[in-house]
Design an enzyme around this catalytic site. Structure first.
Site, PDB file in Angstrom:
ATOM      1  N   GLU A 189       0.838  -1.218   0.000  1.00 50.85           N
ATOM      2  CA  GLU A 189       0.000   0.000   0.000  1.00 50.85           C
ATOM      3  C   GLU A 189       0.867   1.260   0.000  1.00 50.85           C
ATOM      4  OE1 GLU A 189      -1.364   1.969   3.233  1.00 50.85           O
ATOM      5  OE2 GLU A 189      -0.832   0.492   4.760  1.00 50.85           O
ATOM      6  N   LYS A 246      -3.618  -1.619  15.295  1.00 48.28           N
ATOM      7  CA  LYS A 246      -3.049  -0.678  16.247  1.00 48.28           C
ATOM      8  C   LYS A 246      -3.939  -0.612  17.455  1.00 48.28           C
ATOM      9  CE  LYS A 246      -3.598   1.405  12.800  1.00 48.28           C
ATOM     10  NZ  LYS A 246      -4.181   2.390  11.894  1.00 48.28           N
TER      11      LYS A 246
HETATM   12  N1  PSU Z   1      -1.695   1.994  10.244  1.00 49.20           N
HETATM   13  C1  PSU Z   1      -0.414   2.403  10.248  1.00 49.20           C
HETATM   14  N2  PSU Z   1       0.012   3.200   9.255  1.00 49.20           N
HETATM   15  C2  PSU Z   1      -0.816   3.598   8.258  1.00 49.20           C
HETATM   16  C3  PSU Z   1      -2.179   3.152   8.268  1.00 49.20           C
HETATM   17  C4  PSU Z   1      -2.574   2.350   9.265  1.00 49.20           C
HETATM   18  O1  PSU Z   1       0.342   2.080  11.137  1.00 49.20           O
HETATM   19  O2  PSU Z   1      -0.391   4.333   7.389  1.00 49.20           O
HETATM   20  C5  PSU Z   1      -3.086   3.544   7.147  1.00 49.20           C
HETATM   21  C6  PSU Z   1      -3.377   2.333   6.246  1.00 49.20           C
HETATM   22  O3  PSU Z   1      -3.270   2.748   4.913  1.00 49.20           O
HETATM   23  C7  PSU Z   1      -4.806   1.991   6.571  1.00 49.20           C
HETATM   24  C8  PSU Z   1      -5.369   3.345   6.876  1.00 49.20           C
HETATM   25  O4  PSU Z   1      -5.478   1.361   5.520  1.00 49.20           O
HETATM   26  O5  PSU Z   1      -4.349   3.977   7.628  1.00 49.20           O
HETATM   27  C9  PSU Z   1      -6.660   3.282   7.642  1.00 49.20           C
HETATM   28  O6  PSU Z   1      -7.196   4.557   7.693  1.00 49.20           O
HETATM   29  P1  PSU Z   1      -8.676   4.758   8.261  1.00 49.20           P
HETATM   30  O7  PSU Z   1      -8.589   4.399   9.707  1.00 49.20           O
HETATM   31  O8  PSU Z   1      -8.967   6.215   8.038  1.00 49.20           O
HETATM   32  O9  PSU Z   1      -9.547   3.855   7.482  1.00 49.20           O
END
Ligand code: PSU
Ligand code: MN
Length: 310
Positions: free
Chosen positions: A31, A165
């Site tokens: 990603e 996380k």
């Molecule tokens: N966790 C991390 N680093 C990141 C992300 C998550 O440690 O960069 C990013 C990933 O791309 C994940 C996104 O898909 O955050 C999720 O965002 P949201 O919670 O807004 O859906």
């Protein structure tokens, strides 16, 4: 690949990726939100390059996904990686943003959700990331549930990550995945890892210690038309794991700060991540890099195991 023929209008699939897919060679998707919005420069670029290197060393072709100038990219050049790591014109692209960014010729970093979509367009069965999005703490009120989960539920793909996380509600995330029929696998662990720490106190559905067996399970799922993804969680290497209490305190502080500043929606995850880095004096960034590289190693092995079954 067949589906891709009709998508040429929108998608640029890098030659080495296309070749590998045509020959049934292992390919792993990566990603790009982690590059553009998940880590600071220059660690973001260094980590992205190292991930690609690790895959290549294992004989696996890397396919980092992104949208650049409205073109959907499956596999990036070095210049494109650098662009994703340095430009401030890159939109964090979830599913609802995807068509707009493409149609307007904009730049988008793909989250896990849109990386799954993009990998799906090209038929890449494995995606490696750091942490997957999930059900946020307090989602009962905010309804903040990452699109990552729905996309994972609806696409035949294995997503390799270090768990959720602990800025998320891991218990609720697991409940959600159960409802949508996504098996959660612990690679070498019976417990769901919590990103910065190897343990969360929550059990995974199944422990696998062997990528060949895991690849067989994936194949069985898809052979049986049990559509949708498999979540493969890998604990952070012990040496780089953080102290559970230290990280929990940092997260509490980050959550408080987010609330005070009225942070919400798509800004939440990047805000919390960078706040945690700040509060931990950079320790969390070191942990983040370590687990991403480790996930990439596991993803490489899994891709090879899966390719052997085809
Ligand atoms: N966790 C991390 N680093 C990141 C992300 C998550 O440690 O960069 C990013 C990933 O791309 C994940 C996104 O898909 O955050 C999720 O965002 P949201 O919670 O807004 O859906
Ligand atoms: Mn969200």
């Amino acid at each position: 690949m067949k589906q891709f023929e009709g998508l040429k209008k929108y998608v640029d699939i890098k030659d080495e990726v296309r070749e590998a897919l045509e020959r049934g060679k292992p390919v792993v998707a990566l990603e790009s939100t982690i590059i553009s919005h998940g880590m600071p420069y220059p660690q973001n670029l260094e980590t992205a390059k190292k991930c690609e290197e690790i895959l290549r060393q294992e004989g696996v072709v890397p396919a980092t996904t992104a949208i650049i100038g409205g073109r959907i990219k499956v596999g990036l050049t070095e210049e494109e990686l650098e662009f994703m790591a340095t430009s401030d014109k890159i939109i964090k692209a979830s599913r609802r943003d995807y068509a707009h960014i493409v149609a307007r010729g904009l730049h988008g970093a793909t989250t896990v959700a849109t990386s799954i979509i993009t990998a799906g367009l090209a038929g890449i069965p494995i995606l490696v990331t750091g942490g997957i999005g999930g059900v946020h703490r307090g989602a009962q009120e905010t309804m903040d549930i990452s699109r990552d989960l729905q996309e994972l539920a609806g696409t035949d793909i294995a997503v390799v990550c270090a768990g959720s996380k602990s800025i998320l509600d891991i218990g609720l995330t697991l409940e959600y995945l159960e409802t949508y029929g996504v098996p959660v696998v612990g690679y070498t662990t019976s417990e769901m890892p919590a990103f910065y720490t190897p343990k969360s106190g929550h059990k995974v559905d199944y422990q696998y210690d062997d990528t060949d067996l895991l690849a067989q399970m994936m194949k069985t799922k898809w052979d049986l038309n049990l559509q949708g993804g498999v979540l493969v969680t890998v604990p952070i290497p012990e040496a780089d794991a953080m102290d559970g209490e230290v990280i929990e305190k940092a997260i509490q502080e980050a959550l408080k700060e987010a609330e005070a500043q009225g942070i919400h929606g798509k800004e939440t995850t990047p805000f919390l991540l960078s706040k945690v880095v700040e509060v931990t004096g950079g320790d969390s960034l070191k942990a983040n890099i370590s687990l991403v590289l480790n996930n990439t190693r596991v993803g490489a092995r899994l891709a090879k195991s899966y390719a052997e079954l085809q």
